[in-house]
Motif scaffolding. Structure first.
Motif, short mmCIF file in Angstrom:
data_model
loop_
_atom_site.label_atom_id
_atom_site.label_comp_id
_atom_site.label_asym_id
_atom_site.label_seq_id
_atom_site.Cartn_x
_atom_site.Cartn_y
_atom_site.Cartn_z
N CYS A 6 0.83 -1.20 0.00
CA CYS A 6 0.00 0.00 0.00
C CYS A 6 0.86 1.25 0.00
CB CYS A 6 -0.90 -0.01 1.22
SG CYS A 6 -2.17 1.24 1.18
N ASP A 8 1.18 5.60 0.44
CA ASP A 8 0.58 6.65 1.26
C ASP A 8 -0.66 7.22 0.59
OD1 ASP A 8 2.32 6.45 3.37
OD2 ASP A 8 3.66 8.01 2.64
N LEU A 11 -3.53 5.00 1.35
CA LEU A 11 -3.89 5.17 2.75
C LEU A 11 -4.69 6.46 2.93
CD1 LEU A 11 -2.11 4.16 5.80
CD2 LEU A 11 -2.39 6.62 5.61
N ASP A 12 -4.22 7.54 2.36
CA ASP A 12 -4.93 8.83 2.44
C ASP A 12 -6.32 8.73 1.81
OD1 ASP A 12 -2.79 10.01 3.71
OD2 ASP A 12 -1.97 10.87 1.87
N ARG A 32 -7.15 7.74 10.85
CA ARG A 32 -5.89 7.56 10.11
C ARG A 32 -5.00 6.52 10.79
NH1 ARG A 32 -3.08 9.11 6.10
NH2 ARG A 32 -0.85 9.43 6.12
N GLU A 33 -4.92 6.55 12.12
CA GLU A 33 -4.11 5.56 12.85
C GLU A 33 -4.63 4.15 12.62
OE1 GLU A 33 -3.87 6.60 17.00
OE2 GLU A 33 -3.21 8.63 16.52
N ALA A 36 -3.80 3.06 9.08
CA ALA A 36 -2.36 2.75 8.99
C ALA A 36 -2.05 1.40 9.62
CB ALA A 36 -1.54 3.86 9.66
N THR A 39 -3.29 -1.31 7.35
CA THR A 39 -2.39 -1.40 6.20
C THR A 39 -1.15 -2.21 6.54
OG1 THR A 39 -3.17 0.72 5.36
CG2 THR A 39 -1.03 -0.03 4.56
N ARG A 40 -0.55 -1.91 7.69
CA ARG A 40 0.65 -2.67 8.10
C ARG A 40 0.33 -4.15 8.27
NH1 ARG A 40 1.20 1.93 11.25
NH2 ARG A 40 0.30 0.88 13.06
N GLU A 43 -0.34 -5.70 4.53
CA GLU A 43 0.71 -5.65 3.50
C GLU A 43 1.43 -6.99 3.38
OE1 GLU A 43 2.28 -1.26 2.61
OE2 GLU A 43 2.95 -2.08 4.51
#
Length: 88
Positions: A6, A8, A11-12, A32-33, A36, A39-40, A43
């Protein structure tokens, strides 16, 4: 099978989409946290073409869980587009 990495920008985009389609009582920085963190976690685990769907569904679930734990109220758009209260 190509596994997703992913960016940024993705993510945005997901944070914007969540804030735009869901009326959250949670602040934007919390959203957002959560995105994120999801996403981590995803991935390299999810095929590239499935990544956006996995990201969205996982983020929504974690945000709902967080709203329930913190006692915050969250409105979620159902598939028909009308909001329904999920936590109070």
């Amino acid at each position: 099978m190509t596994l997703a990495n992913c960016t940024d920008g993705a993510l945005d985009r997901e944070v914007r989409d969540l804030l735009g389609t869901l009326a959250w009582a949670l602040p934007a920085d919390v959203v957002r946290e959560v995105v994120a963190a999801v996403t981590r976690d995803l991935e390299g685990q999810v095929p590239e073409e499935a990544f956006p769907e996995f990201l969205h569904r996982s983020a929504v679930q974690r945000l709902l869980d967080q709203a329930l734990v913190t006692g915050e109220s969250a409105l979620v758009a159902d598939p028909a587009g009308s909001p329904s209260r999920v936590a109070e």
